[in-house]
Design an enzyme around this catalytic site. Structure first.
Site, PDB file in Angstrom:
ATOM      1  N   CYS A 133      25.386  22.571  74.569  1.00  0.00           N
ATOM      2  CA  CYS A 133      23.918  22.869  74.895  1.00  0.00           C
ATOM      3  C   CYS A 133      24.109  22.178  76.162  1.00  0.00           C
ATOM      4  O   CYS A 133      25.193  21.852  76.731  1.00  0.00           O
ATOM      5  CB  CYS A 133      22.840  22.115  74.052  1.00  0.00           C
ATOM      6  SG  CYS A 133      22.690  20.404  74.264  1.00  0.00           S
TER       7      CYS A 133
ATOM      8  N   ARG B 178       9.793  22.977  72.803  1.00  0.00           N
ATOM      9  CA  ARG B 178      10.232  22.659  71.571  1.00  0.00           C
ATOM     10  C   ARG B 178       9.981  21.352  71.028  1.00  0.00           C
ATOM     11  O   ARG B 178      10.240  20.913  69.962  1.00  0.00           O
ATOM     12  CB  ARG B 178      12.097  22.635  71.673  1.00  0.00           C
ATOM     13  CG  ARG B 178      12.523  24.155  72.472  1.00  0.00           C
ATOM     14  CD  ARG B 178      13.961  23.890  72.436  1.00  0.00           C
ATOM     15  NE  ARG B 178      14.727  23.565  71.168  1.00  0.00           N
ATOM     16  CZ  ARG B 178      15.841  23.306  71.313  1.00  0.00           C
ATOM     17  NH1 ARG B 178      16.677  23.622  72.324  1.00  0.00           N
ATOM     18  NH2 ARG B 178      16.612  22.906  70.356  1.00  0.00           N
TER      19      ARG B 178
ATOM     20  N   LYS C 229       9.315  14.742  66.177  1.00  0.00           N
ATOM     21  CA  LYS C 229      10.133  15.987  65.956  1.00  0.00           C
ATOM     22  C   LYS C 229      11.559  15.435  65.152  1.00  0.00           C
ATOM     23  O   LYS C 229      12.181  16.089  64.256  1.00  0.00           O
ATOM     24  CB  LYS C 229      10.653  16.570  67.353  1.00  0.00           C
ATOM     25  CG  LYS C 229      11.679  17.729  67.210  1.00  0.00           C
ATOM     26  CD  LYS C 229      11.876  18.289  68.651  1.00  0.00           C
ATOM     27  CE  LYS C 229      12.710  17.658  69.363  1.00  0.00           C
ATOM     28  NZ  LYS C 229      14.415  17.505  69.371  1.00  0.00           N
ATOM     29  N   ASN C 230      12.270  14.452  65.878  1.00  0.00           N
ATOM     30  CA  ASN C 230      13.470  14.232  65.135  1.00  0.00           C
ATOM     31  C   ASN C 230      13.705  13.432  63.925  1.00  0.00           C
ATOM     32  O   ASN C 230      14.723  13.032  63.401  1.00  0.00           O
ATOM     33  CB  ASN C 230      14.275  13.339  66.266  1.00  0.00           C
ATOM     34  CG  ASN C 230      14.628  14.163  67.468  1.00  0.00           C
ATOM     35  OD1 ASN C 230      14.364  15.512  67.401  1.00  0.00           O
ATOM     36  ND2 ASN C 230      15.195  13.818  68.647  1.00  0.00           N
TER      37      ASN C 230
ATOM     38  N   ARG D  65      28.579  18.399  72.171  1.00  0.00           N
ATOM     39  CA  ARG D  65      28.024  18.026  71.112  1.00  0.00           C
ATOM     40  C   ARG D  65      28.657  18.587  69.961  1.00  0.00           C
ATOM     41  O   ARG D  65      28.192  19.180  68.963  1.00  0.00           O
ATOM     42  CB  ARG D  65      26.442  18.239  70.958  1.00  0.00           C
ATOM     43  CG  ARG D  65      25.833  17.677  72.551  1.00  0.00           C
ATOM     44  CD  ARG D  65      24.359  18.018  72.265  1.00  0.00           C
ATOM     45  NE  ARG D  65      23.487  17.267  71.485  1.00  0.00           N
ATOM     46  CZ  ARG D  65      22.234  17.375  71.023  1.00  0.00           C
ATOM     47  NH1 ARG D  65      21.740  18.258  72.051  1.00  0.00           N
ATOM     48  NH2 ARG D  65      21.622  17.056  70.133  1.00  0.00           N
TER      49      ARG D  65
ATOM     50  N   ASP E 288      16.990   9.684  74.960  1.00  0.00           N
ATOM     51  CA  ASP E 288      15.807  10.836  75.201  1.00  0.00           C
ATOM     52  C   ASP E 288      14.873  10.448  76.235  1.00  0.00           C
ATOM     53  O   ASP E 288      13.894  11.082  76.731  1.00  0.00           O
ATOM     54  CB  ASP E 288      15.332  11.300  73.917  1.00  0.00           C
ATOM     55  CG  ASP E 288      16.300  11.852  73.052  1.00  0.00           C
ATOM     56  OD1 ASP E 288      15.908  12.052  72.085  1.00  0.00           O
ATOM     57  OD2 ASP E 288      17.401  12.319  73.620  1.00  0.00           O
TER      58      ASP E 288
ATOM     59  N   VAL F  72      30.302  18.400  65.968  1.00  0.00           N
ATOM     60  CA  VAL F  72      29.883  17.982  64.790  1.00  0.00           C
ATOM     61  C   VAL F  72      31.049  17.364  63.870  1.00  0.00           C
ATOM     62  O   VAL F  72      30.970  17.351  62.745  1.00  0.00           O
ATOM     63  CB  VAL F  72      29.090  18.835  63.893  1.00  0.00           C
ATOM     64  CG1 VAL F  72      27.719  19.092  64.802  1.00  0.00           C
ATOM     65  CG2 VAL F  72      29.813  20.295  63.835  1.00  0.00           C
TER      66      VAL F  72
HETATM   67  C1  EPZ Z   1      20.131  13.266  68.201  1.00  0.00           C
HETATM   68  O1  EPZ Z   1      20.969  14.308  68.307  1.00  0.00           O
HETATM   69  C2  EPZ Z   1      18.818  13.797  68.648  1.00  0.00           C
HETATM   70  N1  EPZ Z   1      18.393  14.916  67.970  1.00  0.00           N
HETATM   71  C3  EPZ Z   1      18.768  13.923  70.104  1.00  0.00           C
HETATM   72  O2  EPZ Z   1      17.528  14.361  70.565  1.00  0.00           O
HETATM   73  C4  EPZ Z   1      19.102  12.510  70.889  1.00  0.00           C
HETATM   74  O3  EPZ Z   1      19.388  12.603  71.993  1.00  0.00           O
HETATM   75  C5  EPZ Z   1      20.763  12.131  70.069  1.00  0.00           C
HETATM   76  O4  EPZ Z   1      20.360  12.000  68.783  1.00  0.00           O
HETATM   77  C6  EPZ Z   1      20.942  10.668  70.531  1.00  0.00           C
HETATM   78  O5  EPZ Z   1      19.966   9.788  70.186  1.00  0.00           O
HETATM   79  C7  EPZ Z   1      17.835  15.049  66.517  1.00  0.00           C
HETATM   80  O6  EPZ Z   1      17.915  13.959  65.897  1.00  0.00           O
HETATM   81  C8  EPZ Z   1      17.562  16.224  66.111  1.00  0.00           C
HETATM   82  P1  EPZ Z   1      24.364  12.388  68.132  1.00  0.00           P
HETATM   83  P2  EPZ Z   1      22.485  14.163  67.654  1.00  0.00           P
HETATM   84  O7  EPZ Z   1      25.225  12.758  66.922  1.00  0.00           O
HETATM   85  O8  EPZ Z   1      22.441  13.847  66.503  1.00  0.00           O
HETATM   86  C9  EPZ Z   1      28.937  12.642  69.923  1.00  0.00           C
HETATM   87  C10 EPZ Z   1      15.886  15.441  71.808  1.00  0.00           C
HETATM   88  O9  EPZ Z   1      15.813  15.625  73.070  1.00  0.00           O
HETATM   89  N2  EPZ Z   1      29.021  13.275  68.612  1.00  0.00           N
HETATM   90  O10 EPZ Z   1      23.794  10.666  67.908  1.00  0.00           O
HETATM   91  O11 EPZ Z   1      22.958  15.620  67.872  1.00  0.00           O
HETATM   92  C11 EPZ Z   1      27.785  13.739  70.664  1.00  0.00           C
HETATM   93  O12 EPZ Z   1      28.520  14.337  71.330  1.00  0.00           O
HETATM   94  C12 EPZ Z   1      17.625  15.482  71.357  1.00  0.00           C
HETATM   95  O13 EPZ Z   1      14.907  15.393  71.006  1.00  0.00           O
HETATM   96  C13 EPZ Z   1      30.553  13.615  68.390  1.00  0.00           C
HETATM   97  O14 EPZ Z   1      31.389  13.607  69.400  1.00  0.00           O
HETATM   98  O15 EPZ Z   1      23.229  13.207  68.638  1.00  0.00           O
HETATM   99  C14 EPZ Z   1      27.104  12.648  71.609  1.00  0.00           C
HETATM  100  O16 EPZ Z   1      28.068  12.496  72.709  1.00  0.00           O
HETATM  101  C15 EPZ Z   1      18.311  15.755  72.414  1.00  0.00           C
HETATM  102  N3  EPZ Z   1      30.614  14.184  67.105  1.00  0.00           N
HETATM  103  C16 EPZ Z   1      27.138  11.273  70.819  1.00  0.00           C
HETATM  104  O17 EPZ Z   1      28.142  11.373  69.741  1.00  0.00           O
HETATM  105  C17 EPZ Z   1      29.890  14.271  65.982  1.00  0.00           C
HETATM  106  O18 EPZ Z   1      30.250  14.811  65.035  1.00  0.00           O
HETATM  107  C18 EPZ Z   1      25.812  10.895  69.940  1.00  0.00           C
HETATM  108  O19 EPZ Z   1      25.358  12.039  69.350  1.00  0.00           O
HETATM  109  C19 EPZ Z   1      28.317  13.708  66.542  1.00  0.00           C
HETATM  110  C20 EPZ Z   1      28.203  13.332  67.634  1.00  0.00           C
END
Ligand code: EPZ
Length: 416
Positions: free
Chosen positions: A116, A396, A22-23, A121, A304, A123
């Site tokens: 969520c 999902r 998925k990811n 989370r 995950d 961006v």
């Molecule tokens: C990806 O989410 C995955 N989703 C998530 O899988 C996975 O848990 C996560 O990476 C961590 O491995 C997809 O790939 C679609 P991050 P993502 O940006 O990219 C903070 C599942 O179950 N952060 O790596 O959204 C954030 O809050 C899902 O399949 C900021 O602060 O995660 C988190 O604490 C759940 N600012 C940390 O960084 C930003 O601009 C890591 O988040 C971006 C992130």
């Protein structure tokens, strides 16, 4: 709302095939926006999130056709670079259209993804990186408005490792003018799979999989064919389901290559694991030993898989400490597991799990994708029946989950 009814007792045995990741598929679908020529994909998982992304791209003017696990995306008539709140609120990964739209159309209007269940989370890193590449970005009424006549290559160091942040910036950089260097890049295998797809479309990328990725911008990308990598989290989830039941399963169409941290922990718990080129076999003891873990970016133990390991620790021998370092609220499954009789204490970002002899079936509620999976794993051994509500979370990220579990001998039924 669909529910899943599980009866305990079965030791999982037999063989199933793992679906595409998925990811990896989600960012790769967005990569189609970067080219006026069609992108042909295979091994695309049939999941709710993929269907949502398909609809979102369709609203932008991308022609998407699917046949089973094959998908063709034609973005030659891309005419509406907007991702509405309605679409984004159901799937945060929609933020992945921002970089490609900006690179291809010079503008984008993307709803800020809400928080969520597992955390705020934000961006901000996606936005910071695109601004470094020359984008003019404002955030108004919950929407990101981005404009850039042509993005310029830049050196970007993200404040923390972000998977979709790295993916968004890497896609945007493919069509930028000059070289982009992403430091502190995410090393997840899904980032590498996206990079491989982009390179097959003519992008010039080196270093994907390491923490510094270099992208030389090119004027345009062409069409390509790409097979999505297997889903390592789906793989790990079924390994845990087999492990908790003392089972013996073989998972096909997958690879152990991206699961070292998970496999190490399953072996510490007492499982025998044998790997083949595109399959993994797990044989579990009658009772697992408790294993502690700490989540961190790849190649460390994946966040995950934290909920799934909490489930197997609930009935393991001993005490385990699970430390969640990525998300601030990824213990939503704890209260539900405790309804099944688990003995868990939360201390900040640590969960201390004391293994009990047995869990008792009950009605529980899924709160997020991986928490739902942990309830299934626990429900496989909780005495009697376990009814899991709100399983749309599961749909999902897990393709045909009750079919695959039933194929391994689980007594499971979906109640509509
Ligand atoms: C990806 O989410 C995955 N989703 C998530 O899988 C996975 O848990 C996560 O990476 C961590 O491995 C997809 O790939 C679609 P991050 P993502 O940006 O990219 C903070 C599942 O179950 N952060 O790596 O959204 C954030 O809050 C899902 O399949 C900021 O602060 O995660 C988190 O604490 C759940 N600012 C940390 O960084 C930003 O601009 C890591 O988040 C971006 C992130």
């Amino acid at each position: 709302m669909d529910k899943l009814l599980l009866k305990s007792g079965a030791r999982l045995k037999g063989e199933i095939d793992i679906s595409g990741a998925k990811n990896a598929a989600l960012p790769i679908l967005c990569a189609a926006l970067l080219s006026p020529e069609p992108l042909h994909l295979t091994n695309v998982p049939r999941l709710r999130d993929i269907a949502t992304m398909q609809r979102l791209l369709g609203e932008m003017g991308v022609a998407v056709t699917t046949e089973g696990a094959a998908m063709a995306l034609d973005a030659s008539d891309l005419n509406n670079p907007v991702a509405s709140y309605e679409m984004v609120k159901t799937m945060r990964a929609a933020i992945l259209v921002l970089g490609p739209l900006l690179a291809r159309c010079g503008e984008a209007r993307v709803s800020l993804p809400g928080g969520c269940a597992i955390g705020a989370r934000p961006v901000d890193q996606h936005i910071k990186g695109l601004q470094a590449m020359g984008a003019d970005i404002t955030v108004e009424q919950g929407y990101i408005h981005a404009k850039a006549s042509r993005l310029k290559g830049a050196r970007i160091c993200t404040d923390m490792v972000t998977v979709t942040g790295t993916e968004n910036l890497m896609m945007a950089a493919c069509l930028a003018d000059g070289e982009t260097i992403i430091e502190n890049a995410a090393r997840e295998p899904e980032v590498v799979d996206l990079a491989n797809c982009l390179v097959s479309m003519g992008a010039r990328i080196s270093g994907a999989g390491a923490d510094v990725i270099r992208i030389q911008g090119v004027p345009r990308l062409h069409g390509a064919r790409h097979a999505v990598m297997p889903d390592r989290i789906e793989t790990g989830t079924y390994l845990c389901a087999a492990a908790i039941t003392g089972g013996d399963v073989r998972l096909g169409k997958t690879s152990a290559a991206y699961l070292d941290a998970v496999i190490d922990k399953l072996m510490d718990a007492g499982c025998d694991i044998t790997t083949e080129r595109d399959a993994i076999r797990l044989q579990a003891p009658p009772r697992l030993k408790a294993v502690s873990l700490r989540t961190a970016p790849y190649p460390a133990f994946p966040t995950d898989m934290q909920a799934q390991f909490m489930a197997i620790n609930c009935v393991a021998e001993g005490v385990a400490t699970l430390r969640e370092t990525i998300f601030e609220n990824r213990f939503m499954h704890v209260n539900e597991l405790m309804r099944l009789g688990a003995n868990i204490q939360i201390e900040g970002s640590n969960a201390i799990v004391r293994g009990v002899e047995r869990l008792e079936g009950a009605t529980v509620m899924a709160t997020d994708l991986r928490a739902s999976a942990s309830l299934i794993i626990a429900g496989l051994v909780a005495q009697g029946e376990t009814l899991i509500d709100r399983i749309y979370h599961l749909d999902r990220g897990y393709e045909r989950i009750e079919e695959k579990l039933a194929q391994l001998g689980a007594e499971v039924r979906r109640i509509r």
